[in-house]
Design a protein around this motif. Sequence first.
Motif, PDB file in Angstrom:
ATOM      1  N   LEU A 139       0.832  -1.195   0.000  1.00 16.54           N
ATOM      2  CA  LEU A 139       0.000   0.000   0.000  1.00 16.54           C
ATOM      3  C   LEU A 139       0.870   1.249   0.000  1.00 16.54           C
ATOM      4  O   LEU A 139       1.632   1.485   0.933  1.00 16.54           O
ATOM      5  N   ASN A 140       0.779   2.009  -1.065  1.00 17.31           N
ATOM      6  CA  ASN A 140       1.531   3.255  -1.164  1.00 17.31           C
ATOM      7  C   ASN A 140       0.574   4.432  -1.220  1.00 17.31           C
ATOM      8  O   ASN A 140      -0.364   4.433  -2.016  1.00 17.31           O
ATOM      9  N   ILE A 141       0.830   5.414  -0.410  1.00 17.41           N
ATOM     10  CA  ILE A 141       0.020   6.623  -0.481  1.00 17.41           C
ATOM     11  C   ILE A 141       0.409   7.386  -1.748  1.00 17.41           C
ATOM     12  O   ILE A 141       1.588   7.481  -2.089  1.00 17.41           O
ATOM     13  N   GLY A 142      -0.587   7.924  -2.431  1.00 24.79           N
ATOM     14  CA  GLY A 142      -0.308   8.654  -3.672  1.00 24.79           C
ATOM     15  C   GLY A 142       0.006   7.728  -4.820  1.00 24.79           C
ATOM     16  O   GLY A 142       0.599   8.096  -5.822  1.00 24.79           O
ATOM     17  N   THR A 183      -7.900  13.094  -4.141  1.00 20.92           N
ATOM     18  CA  THR A 183      -7.987  12.613  -2.769  1.00 20.92           C
ATOM     19  C   THR A 183      -9.278  11.826  -2.641  1.00 20.92           C
ATOM     20  O   THR A 183     -10.320  12.255  -3.144  1.00 20.92           O
ATOM     21  N   VAL A 184      -9.206  10.681  -1.987  1.00 25.04           N
ATOM     22  CA  VAL A 184     -10.410   9.881  -1.787  1.00 25.04           C
ATOM     23  C   VAL A 184     -11.298  10.587  -0.757  1.00 25.04           C
ATOM     24  O   VAL A 184     -10.851  10.918   0.342  1.00 25.04           O
ATOM     25  N   SER A 185     -12.535  10.839  -1.149  1.00 29.53           N
ATOM     26  CA  SER A 185     -13.468  11.587  -0.301  1.00 29.53           C
ATOM     27  C   SER A 185     -13.968  10.741   0.864  1.00 29.53           C
ATOM     28  O   SER A 185     -13.978   9.510   0.808  1.00 29.53           O
ATOM     29  N   ARG A 186     -14.410  11.429   1.904  1.00 25.68           N
ATOM     30  CA  ARG A 186     -15.049  10.712   3.018  1.00 25.68           C
ATOM     31  C   ARG A 186     -16.334  10.037   2.559  1.00 25.68           C
ATOM     32  O   ARG A 186     -16.759   9.041   3.141  1.00 25.68           O
ATOM     33  N   ALA A 187     -16.961  10.637   1.531  1.00 30.20           N
ATOM     34  CA  ALA A 187     -18.220  10.078   1.024  1.00 30.20           C
ATOM     35  C   ALA A 187     -17.907   8.925   0.076  1.00 30.20           C
ATOM     36  O   ALA A 187     -18.213   8.968  -1.105  1.00 30.20           O
ATOM     37  N   SER A 188     -17.235   7.926   0.597  1.00 31.18           N
ATOM     38  CA  SER A 188     -16.857   6.764  -0.200  1.00 31.18           C
ATOM     39  C   SER A 188     -17.221   5.519   0.580  1.00 31.18           C
ATOM     40  O   SER A 188     -17.028   5.468   1.796  1.00 31.18           O
ATOM     41  N   ARG A 221     -15.743   8.402  -4.123  1.00 31.23           N
ATOM     42  CA  ARG A 221     -15.727   9.731  -4.724  1.00 31.23           C
ATOM     43  C   ARG A 221     -14.326  10.297  -4.606  1.00 31.23           C
ATOM     44  O   ARG A 221     -13.664  10.125  -3.591  1.00 31.23           O
ATOM     45  N   LEU A 222     -13.900  10.976  -5.659  1.00 29.91           N
ATOM     46  CA  LEU A 222     -12.557  11.548  -5.673  1.00 29.91           C
ATOM     47  C   LEU A 222     -12.655  13.062  -5.759  1.00 29.91           C
ATOM     48  O   LEU A 222     -13.476  13.599  -6.515  1.00 29.91           O
ATOM     49  N   GLU A 223     -11.805  13.745  -5.001  1.00 28.21           N
ATOM     50  CA  GLU A 223     -11.800  15.200  -4.981  1.00 28.21           C
ATOM     51  C   GLU A 223     -10.462  15.693  -5.503  1.00 28.21           C
ATOM     52  O   GLU A 223      -9.452  15.014  -5.370  1.00 28.21           O
ATOM     53  N   GLY A 224     -10.468  16.896  -6.073  1.00 27.25           N
ATOM     54  CA  GLY A 224      -9.194  17.485  -6.463  1.00 27.25           C
ATOM     55  C   GLY A 224      -9.214  18.121  -7.833  1.00 27.25           C
ATOM     56  O   GLY A 224      -8.630  19.170  -8.047  1.00 27.25           O
ATOM     57  N   ASP A 235      -6.736   9.583   1.497  1.00 27.02           N
ATOM     58  CA  ASP A 235      -5.557   9.105   0.773  1.00 27.02           C
ATOM     59  C   ASP A 235      -5.468   9.766  -0.604  1.00 27.02           C
ATOM     60  O   ASP A 235      -6.475  10.041  -1.238  1.00 27.02           O
ATOM     61  N   ALA A 236      -4.248   9.969  -1.045  1.00 22.23           N
ATOM     62  CA  ALA A 236      -4.006  10.550  -2.364  1.00 22.23           C
ATOM     63  C   ALA A 236      -3.901   9.438  -3.404  1.00 22.23           C
ATOM     64  O   ALA A 236      -3.494   8.320  -3.100  1.00 22.23           O
ATOM     65  N   VAL A 237      -4.298   9.796  -4.624  1.00 23.37           N
ATOM     66  CA  VAL A 237      -4.209   8.820  -5.716  1.00 23.37           C
ATOM     67  C   VAL A 237      -4.037   9.592  -7.024  1.00 23.37           C
ATOM     68  O   VAL A 237      -4.500  10.728  -7.158  1.00 23.37           O
ATOM     69  N   ARG A 238      -3.314   9.002  -7.965  1.00 23.74           N
ATOM     70  CA  ARG A 238      -3.264   9.582  -9.308  1.00 23.74           C
ATOM     71  C   ARG A 238      -3.412   8.451 -10.317  1.00 23.74           C
ATOM     72  O   ARG A 238      -3.249   7.271  -9.970  1.00 23.74           O
ATOM     73  N   PHE A 239      -3.744   8.825 -11.533  1.00 21.54           N
ATOM     74  CA  PHE A 239      -4.034   7.817 -12.553  1.00 21.54           C
ATOM     75  C   PHE A 239      -3.031   7.873 -13.690  1.00 21.54           C
ATOM     76  O   PHE A 239      -2.565   8.936 -14.087  1.00 21.54           O
ATOM     77  N   VAL A 240      -2.709   6.694 -14.203  1.00 24.19           N
ATOM     78  CA  VAL A 240      -1.811   6.551 -15.342  1.00 24.19           C
ATOM     79  C   VAL A 240      -2.580   5.808 -16.424  1.00 24.19           C
ATOM     80  O   VAL A 240      -3.176   4.764 -16.154  1.00 24.19           O
ATOM     81  N   LEU A 241      -2.569   6.370 -17.635  1.00 21.29           N
ATOM     82  CA  LEU A 241      -3.323   5.751 -18.723  1.00 21.29           C
ATOM     83  C   LEU A 241      -2.461   4.744 -19.472  1.00 21.29           C
ATOM     84  O   LEU A 241      -1.411   5.094 -20.014  1.00 21.29           O
TER      85      LEU A 241
END
Lengths: 218, 286
Positions: free
Chosen positions: B170-173, B201-206, B212-215, B278-284
């Motif tokens: 598990l890695n943050i971000g 950022t993963v929302s509390r409303a998840s 849900r993702l915010e940012g 938690d932070a997350v980013r996407f790679v296509l």
Amino acid sequence: MRPTNELPAIVRLGDDALLVTFAQAISWDVGVRVRSAARLVREMRLESVTDVVPAYATLAVYFDSSRDSFESLAASVANVVNAIEGHIDDDSALIEIPVRYNGPDLVEVAERTGLTVEEVIQRHSSRTYRAYMSGFVPGFAYLGDLDQSLILPRRTVPRVRVPAGSVAIAGEQTAVYPLETPGGWHLIGTTSVTMFDAKRDPPVLVRAGDTVRFVKID
Amino acid sequence: MIVVIAAPPFATVQDLGRSGFRDLGVPVSGVADRDSSVALNSLLGNDVNAAMIEWAVAGGALRFGCSATVAVGGADAVCSVNGNALRAWTPVDVSAGDEVLVERIVRGRFLLIAVRGGIDVPIVLGSRSTLLSAGIGGFDGRRLRNGDRLSIGDSIVGVAGRAGAAPHVLNIGEAIHVMRGPQSALFDDHAWAAFLSAGFTVSRASDRTGYRLEGATMKHDGSASLPSEPTCVGAIQVPDGGEPIVIMQDGPTVGGYPKIAVVRSNYLSRFAQLAPGDAVRFVLDA
């Protein structure tokens, strides 16, 4: 497989599903084609296929990607899709749903449509509806077409909790909420009929392709 | 028999989920972190589909009413058996009266607590997985509560191992790999740039229905005219507000929001372990 600018088109829906698009708009005839294709795909009994889900104008085929590739499954599905000719929903049922027209939005619907409450009830309960699609939550069926005079956009602020058994309208459609869920449709009545019961076979009361009538009770 | 002594705010019984009923609106359900579930069952000599406890949010405790073999994995958590540290991915034999304490979850969302033989609850529509919205599967179709007594099953196919490795770290971000979604073309270059360059950022409303993702927001055209169509676990939907929602195991089977992308299946378990904040980013992937 056909190029994507031509319909039906088959694209990936993630690693474990494919999506066949038959049309860009909703119509009953398209839905009949989609369900016919779903039946033909099921009848192939492909071991890798886990779920076959027809929607308004699209069909999803979910598969175990450790047992089959998108390309080979897409080729099989394309053959079936191209072979459809005038199939019909020959196992569709007619279902009557008793409704108490006592929903919290009934008066507002009357006001916004310029009708009396009695007219709203009469126009909702006098039509025969067809189930265009199943889904969203277990047992939910999207029924149409609503009387033109009853068409309203969804509520701007959805309710956090809509009680199970709520009879609702939105856009050109009507439905019964099978479970307590959030929802943005206008609630005009309630029914005591159970729309989803895991112990029943089939577990849902209304399936896509079925015909539904709402019967007013007091 | 396992007795729930102190239930966390959210714990349910899950196996690998249900198939064959999605056309009736029934989602797949099942453990969100499949990779960890598969690894734990393998470690315990269980059938790959044996049910286990998916435990979230906070600590709590279980008491065993019989001897058993238990193993935990998934989220990083501080756990102990009768005061002795319980290491992840390490089957431990317990006796009647022993207590497994989950002190807290350190990182990740779902701690999986598995026993040799699996948790035995009735099979509903082909699965032991809990679906809270419909009140089916698992233990009475609901979250575990204090006093619940869970039976241990016999879903055993081999011997239990000594220790195993985590199937993912598990890695943050973390960079989560995605493929184009069915409506990827509705999003222009600006929207795609925002989607791939901005961190979320993963929302509390998840919850198990969706994260849900915010940012960042992504504009698109044509959503109003898209007829609802089948979704899938990992589908990244973009409502008109522009902030994405990722469909999870208990999510709606159909939806009308454009899907810009879909999480690759080999990243779904890692994604599922992202907790609120938690932070997350996407790679296509091409």
